[in-house]
Structures are given as structure tokens and as C-alpha cells.
Write a protein that holds these residues in place. Sequence first.
Motif, PDB file in Angstrom:
ATOM      1  N   GLY A  58       6.357  10.892  -1.684  1.00 24.33           N
ATOM      2  CA  GLY A  58       7.628  10.193  -1.126  1.00 24.33           C
ATOM      3  C   GLY A  58       8.674  10.994  -0.307  1.00 24.33           C
ATOM      4  O   GLY A  58       7.834  11.920  -0.167  1.00 24.33           O
ATOM      5  N   SER A  71      14.006   3.267  -4.126  1.00 25.56           N
ATOM      6  CA  SER A  71      12.503   2.597  -3.867  1.00 25.56           C
ATOM      7  C   SER A  71      12.790   1.678  -3.253  1.00 25.56           C
ATOM      8  O   SER A  71      13.280   0.802  -3.323  1.00 25.56           O
ATOM      9  CB  SER A  71      11.711   2.494  -5.252  1.00 25.56           C
ATOM     10  OG  SER A  71      11.405   3.558  -5.544  1.00 25.56           O
ATOM     11  N   ASP A 130       5.235   0.502  -0.378  1.00 25.63           N
ATOM     12  CA  ASP A 130       6.488   0.349  -0.264  1.00 25.63           C
ATOM     13  C   ASP A 130       6.297   2.057  -0.252  1.00 25.63           C
ATOM     14  O   ASP A 130       5.221   2.386  -0.054  1.00 25.63           O
ATOM     15  CB  ASP A 130       6.085   0.804  -2.558  1.00 25.63           C
ATOM     16  CG  ASP A 130       5.272   1.647  -3.660  1.00 25.63           C
ATOM     17  OD1 ASP A 130       6.097   2.790  -3.408  1.00 25.63           O
ATOM     18  OD2 ASP A 130       4.390   0.534  -3.505  1.00 25.63           O
ATOM     19  N   ARG A 167       9.603   5.718  -0.921  1.00 23.64           N
ATOM     20  CA  ARG A 167       9.998   6.578  -2.136  1.00 23.64           C
ATOM     21  C   ARG A 167      10.777   7.285  -1.118  1.00 23.64           C
ATOM     22  O   ARG A 167      10.775   8.370  -0.595  1.00 23.64           O
ATOM     23  CB  ARG A 167       9.205   6.597  -3.609  1.00 23.64           C
ATOM     24  CG  ARG A 167       8.864   5.914  -4.569  1.00 23.64           C
ATOM     25  CD  ARG A 167       8.213   6.162  -5.480  1.00 23.64           C
ATOM     26  NE  ARG A 167       7.866   7.584  -5.491  1.00 23.64           N
ATOM     27  CZ  ARG A 167       7.387   8.721  -6.191  1.00 23.64           C
ATOM     28  NH1 ARG A 167       8.900   8.536  -7.235  1.00 23.64           N
ATOM     29  NH2 ARG A 167       6.675   9.654  -6.091  1.00 23.64           N
ATOM     30  N   HIS A 209      13.198   9.300  -5.562  1.00 22.13           N
ATOM     31  CA  HIS A 209      13.093   8.052  -7.296  1.00 22.13           C
ATOM     32  C   HIS A 209      12.607   8.143  -7.822  1.00 22.13           C
ATOM     33  O   HIS A 209      11.170   8.687  -7.285  1.00 22.13           O
ATOM     34  CB  HIS A 209      13.160   6.640  -6.193  1.00 22.13           C
ATOM     35  CG  HIS A 209      14.154   5.529  -7.544  1.00 22.13           C
ATOM     36  ND1 HIS A 209      15.775   5.903  -7.496  1.00 22.13           N
ATOM     37  CD2 HIS A 209      13.784   4.834  -8.132  1.00 22.13           C
ATOM     38  CE1 HIS A 209      15.569   4.497  -8.380  1.00 22.13           C
ATOM     39  NE2 HIS A 209      14.473   4.205  -8.941  1.00 22.13           N
TER      40      HIS A 209
END
Length: 274
Positions: free
Chosen positions: A181, A144, A157, A159, A162
Motif C-alpha cells: 500500500g 482502504s 482494493d 490501501r 491502513h
Amino acid sequence: MTRRRPTPSADDLLTSLGRLTAQALERAESQKARVELAVALQRELLPAVLPQVPRLRCAARYAPARHGLDIGGDWYDGFRLPDGAVGFSIGDVQGHDVEAAAFMGQIRIGLRAVAAAVEDPGEVLSRANELLLSMDCGLFATCSFLRFDPATSELADARAGHVPGVWATADGDWGVAEHPGGVPLGVLPGEAYPVTTRRMSDTEVLALFTDGVVEGPSFSIEAGIEQVARLVRDAVPADPGELASQVIKVADLTGHTDDAAVLVLSHQAAQGTR
């Protein structure tokens, strides 16, 4: 006449026992040396301090597995970026040995280098993914990557395969950050990583962790995440160091067959804004 096999003498038995004992000790010493090397690598490759910026405090913890050579793959990181933002990463390299520890260090350095030139966390992971594939080492990593802007309290953010983090606010709101993600780094070329962007609330805690914290033979990953969620909900407003220490102990409930890392971000309202 039946010929009987000679019975080993006491001296022969002692000689054989001594040889086997020496071999066992040699293997044990070799294993011990590899564990010590992996521990030393882990200690040197993880950051000694994390950046502290206005309104955001952070802390991290790492714990090796209790058995064998299950050490070296997990990491956390935090660093300042040229535009004044702060980058954070947490992840888990495939494998648990000296090679995994060394590869973890390469990933950390690669993420830092890419993040210094690219603002978008998804693009950071995409470029890091291509970098790992070009190394052709056969390992992959979940990760991440987060970017926090202290001027706006914006958190972005992305990912890469993760485990999701857990967040909670002072007004009782909380959740598991299960936004979309991509696949782990080092698996597929040309992979894209969606980015989630939001403004952190005036009083909010975000706990990130590796799967060694929440999953093991004695605990399902769902039970582990729920256990972390209870700790995070009860900790707002939180001292990040104390919360990180509590969260890393969840690994003890799982059976602790994997190493574990925790990264806690604690966002506080500016004085006079409440």
C-alpha cells in the motif's frame, strides 16, 4: 513578637470550595458538550444504510472509545457507482475530537466524488490525497478503498497506511490482506497506491476494520488481528451483521482507548452454481 497568619474561616473555605466546584462543573459540562457534539456528528456523517447487490451482503458497526473525547476519526462507507459497481471505504482520521469528525465527513464526500469519475482504486486514493493536501488542514488519514463489480465478482482494493483486513473462504482458506500500500492520505504529494485485484470466491467473507478494533494498551495489533481472524474463519458462511457485531467487540479486549469501526463483506455463490 511573631505575627501569625490568619486562619481561613469556615465561610472562606466554603466560598473557595464553591468556586472550585463551579469551575470543575463548567469544565465538565464543556467536555460533555464536546463529546455529545462529536457523537452527533459521527452519527450523522456515517451512512444509515449500505448498498446490497446480488451475491454480496455487507454490514458495518461503529463504537466510540470508552473514555475522554476519543471519537470522531473513524468511518466506514459504501455506495453505488455509475457503472453498476459498488465502492467501499473504511478509515481513520488523525485526532479524536469534533474537528476530526468534521474532517472525516469531508474525506468521505471526497472519496465518493472521485470514485464516481475514476474506476481505479489506486487513482481514487491518489486524487483524494492531493485533495486533502490542497486543503492544508494539517490532518492525515489512513484508508482502504475497495471496488466490487457484481457482474464479475471482481474485487479491487488499495490501501493508504491502513491496517490490513482479514478474509476467509468456506473451504477453510484464510489470510491477512497485507498487500502493498501507500502512505496515509494527506502526508506526501504525488503518492501512488498499488491496487490488488482478484475474484472473490463463491463463499467468502472479508472483514475490514480500523486500528481501534485491534490495538490498544491491553492488546498488541498482532494479537488483535489474530483474534479477528479466528472470528472470521469460524463465521464462513457468515451473516455480515452478526460477524460485524462480534468483531467490534474485540475492541473491548484492547482497552478501548480509540474509537473503532468494522466493515464486513460477505460474498455468496449464486444459486445453482455450486
